[in-house]
Design a protein around this motif. Structure first.
Motif, PDB file in Angstrom:
ATOM      1  N   ASN A  31      62.093  38.890  19.899  1.00 31.31           N
ATOM      2  CA  ASN A  31      61.281  37.977  19.075  1.00 31.31           C
ATOM      3  C   ASN A  31      59.777  38.227  19.201  1.00 31.31           C
ATOM      4  N   ARG A  32      59.412  39.462  19.463  1.00 30.38           N
ATOM      5  CA  ARG A  32      58.001  39.844  19.558  1.00 30.38           C
ATOM      6  C   ARG A  32      57.811  41.163  18.819  1.00 30.38           C
ATOM      7  N   ILE A  33      56.716  41.231  18.076  1.00 24.53           N
ATOM      8  CA  ILE A  33      56.352  42.468  17.398  1.00 24.53           C
ATOM      9  C   ILE A  33      54.996  42.915  17.941  1.00 24.53           C
ATOM     10  N   ASP A  34      54.957  44.144  18.412  1.00 24.54           N
ATOM     11  CA  ASP A  34      53.724  44.745  18.916  1.00 24.54           C
ATOM     12  C   ASP A  34      53.334  45.885  17.989  1.00 24.54           C
ATOM     13  N   GLU A  37      43.170  40.417  11.076  1.00 22.45           N
ATOM     14  CA  GLU A  37      43.571  39.070  10.648  1.00 22.45           C
ATOM     15  C   GLU A  37      44.551  39.139   9.477  1.00 22.45           C
ATOM     16  N   ASP A  38      44.312  40.043   8.554  1.00 22.11           N
ATOM     17  CA  ASP A  38      45.202  40.185   7.408  1.00 22.11           C
ATOM     18  C   ASP A  38      46.571  40.723   7.833  1.00 22.11           C
ATOM     19  N   ILE A  39      46.601  41.635   8.804  1.00 24.44           N
ATOM     20  CA  ILE A  39      47.876  42.121   9.333  1.00 24.44           C
ATOM     21  C   ILE A  39      48.685  40.941   9.859  1.00 24.44           C
ATOM     22  N   GLN A  93      49.890  38.632   6.926  1.00 24.59           N
ATOM     23  CA  GLN A  93      50.969  39.189   6.107  1.00 24.59           C
ATOM     24  C   GLN A  93      52.290  39.252   6.876  1.00 24.59           C
ATOM     25  N   LEU A  94      52.238  39.607   8.153  1.00 20.97           N
ATOM     26  CA  LEU A  94      53.465  39.639   8.945  1.00 20.97           C
ATOM     27  C   LEU A  94      54.005  38.232   9.155  1.00 20.97           C
ATOM     28  N   ASP A  95      53.113  37.295   9.436  1.00 19.83           N
ATOM     29  CA  ASP A  95      53.524  35.911   9.653  1.00 19.83           C
ATOM     30  C   ASP A  95      54.211  35.351   8.411  1.00 19.83           C
ATOM     31  N   ARG A  96      53.773  35.780   7.251  1.00 15.43           N
ATOM     32  CA  ARG A  96      54.333  35.327   5.975  1.00 15.43           C
ATOM     33  C   ARG A  96      55.788  35.772   5.800  1.00 15.43           C
ATOM     34  N   ASP A  97      56.115  36.985   6.284  1.00 18.69           N
ATOM     35  CA  ASP A  97      57.424  37.569   6.005  1.00 18.69           C
ATOM     36  C   ASP A  97      58.404  37.561   7.176  1.00 18.69           C
ATOM     37  N   ILE A 136      53.503  37.764  17.150  1.00 16.72           N
ATOM     38  CA  ILE A 136      52.873  38.958  16.592  1.00 16.72           C
ATOM     39  C   ILE A 136      51.689  39.326  17.473  1.00 16.72           C
ATOM     40  N   HIS A 137      51.681  40.569  17.942  1.00 16.30           N
ATOM     41  CA  HIS A 137      50.579  41.052  18.768  1.00 16.30           C
ATOM     42  C   HIS A 137      50.051  42.347  18.162  1.00 16.30           C
ATOM     43  N   VAL A 138      48.783  42.343  17.761  1.00 17.38           N
ATOM     44  CA  VAL A 138      48.152  43.524  17.175  1.00 17.38           C
ATOM     45  C   VAL A 138      47.166  44.077  18.192  1.00 17.38           C
ATOM     46  N   GLU A 139      47.353  45.343  18.534  1.00 11.87           N
ATOM     47  CA  GLU A 139      46.492  46.021  19.506  1.00 11.87           C
ATOM     48  C   GLU A 139      45.681  47.087  18.779  1.00 11.87           C
ATOM     49  N   LEU A 140      44.368  47.023  18.927  1.00  9.53           N
ATOM     50  CA  LEU A 140      43.482  48.029  18.350  1.00  9.53           C
ATOM     51  C   LEU A 140      43.353  49.177  19.347  1.00  9.53           C
ATOM     52  N   VAL A 141      43.715  50.379  18.920  1.00 12.30           N
ATOM     53  CA  VAL A 141      43.672  51.543  19.807  1.00 12.30           C
ATOM     54  C   VAL A 141      42.775  52.623  19.198  1.00 12.30           C
ATOM     55  N   TRP A 142      42.252  53.480  20.052  1.00 11.60           N
ATOM     56  CA  TRP A 142      41.366  54.548  19.593  1.00 11.60           C
ATOM     57  C   TRP A 142      41.905  55.935  19.926  1.00 11.60           C
ATOM     58  N   GLU A 143      43.012  55.981  20.651  1.00 11.96           N
ATOM     59  CA  GLU A 143      43.631  57.262  21.006  1.00 11.96           C
ATOM     60  C   GLU A 143      45.040  57.308  20.453  1.00 11.96           C
ATOM     61  N   PRO A 144      45.416  58.333  19.762  1.00  9.64           N
ATOM     62  CA  PRO A 144      44.545  59.435  19.348  1.00  9.64           C
ATOM     63  C   PRO A 144      43.603  58.980  18.238  1.00  9.64           C
ATOM     64  N   PRO A 145      42.470  59.627  18.115  1.00 12.59           N
ATOM     65  CA  PRO A 145      41.535  59.248  17.056  1.00 12.59           C
ATOM     66  C   PRO A 145      42.159  59.451  15.681  1.00 12.59           C
ATOM     67  N   TRP A 146      41.781  58.590  14.745  1.00 13.33           N
ATOM     68  CA  TRP A 146      42.259  58.724  13.375  1.00 13.33           C
ATOM     69  C   TRP A 146      41.660  59.991  12.766  1.00 13.33           C
ATOM     70  N   THR A 147      42.466  60.676  11.969  1.00 13.16           N
ATOM     71  CA  THR A 147      41.984  61.825  11.197  1.00 13.16           C
ATOM     72  C   THR A 147      42.566  61.713   9.786  1.00 13.16           C
ATOM     73  N   PRO A 148      41.956  62.363   8.809  1.00 15.40           N
ATOM     74  CA  PRO A 148      42.478  62.304   7.440  1.00 15.40           C
ATOM     75  C   PRO A 148      43.897  62.841   7.308  1.00 15.40           C
ATOM     76  N   GLU A 149      44.354  63.649   8.245  1.00 18.31           N
ATOM     77  CA  GLU A 149      45.721  64.155   8.195  1.00 18.31           C
ATOM     78  C   GLU A 149      46.754  63.038   8.292  1.00 18.31           C
ATOM     79  N   ARG A 150      46.361  61.873   8.793  1.00 21.77           N
ATOM     80  CA  ARG A 150      47.276  60.733   8.909  1.00 21.77           C
ATOM     81  C   ARG A 150      47.539  60.074   7.552  1.00 21.77           C
TER      82      ARG A 150
END
Length: 111
Positions: free
Chosen positions: A49-52, A70-72, A75-79, A86-100
């Motif tokens: 019963n937890r989403i990470d 906040e929007d994440i 929207q998840l809470d809605r559905d 709901i737990h949203v973690e902001l991460v920086w590794e690996p760095p975002w690249t346009p290939e994603r």
């Protein structure tokens, strides 16, 4: 990363379409595209019963980080079931690249 497997997922397969639909409603206002196609969602784990979620931004200086997170959550809470945490973690590794980015996003950006 292919369009069919745009982020790592560990959880019930029957929940995946609901999660993807909710996350695709979250738009990065700086690029006017949803966060799944931009490649900001790195991984989702659903257990007991937890989403990470691990998400990133295109840059550490992103001025809309709080709005996107906040929007994440909204929207998840809605559905999702009402008792799911709901737990949203902001991460920086690996760095975002346009290939994603998805093929759709690359086409939209003219790449």
């Amino acid at each position: 990363m292919t369009d069919e497997n745009r982020f790592l997922y560990d959880g019930p397969q029957e929940l995946l379409p609901t999660l993807v639909a909710a996350l695709e409603r979250v738009v990065d206002p700086e690029v006017a595209m949803n966060i799944v196609d931009v490649g900001l969602v790195y991984g989702v784990v659903v257990k007991d019963n937890r989403i990470d979620l691990n998400v990133t931004m295109t840059s550490a200086a992103c001025p809309v980080t709080d709005i996107i997170i906040e929007d994440i959550e909204t929207q998840l809470d809605r559905d999702l079931p009402p008792d799911m945490l709901i737990h949203v973690e902001l991460v920086w590794e690996p760095p975002w690249t346009p290939e994603r980015m998805s093929e759709k996003a690359r086409g939209f950006m003219g790449w």
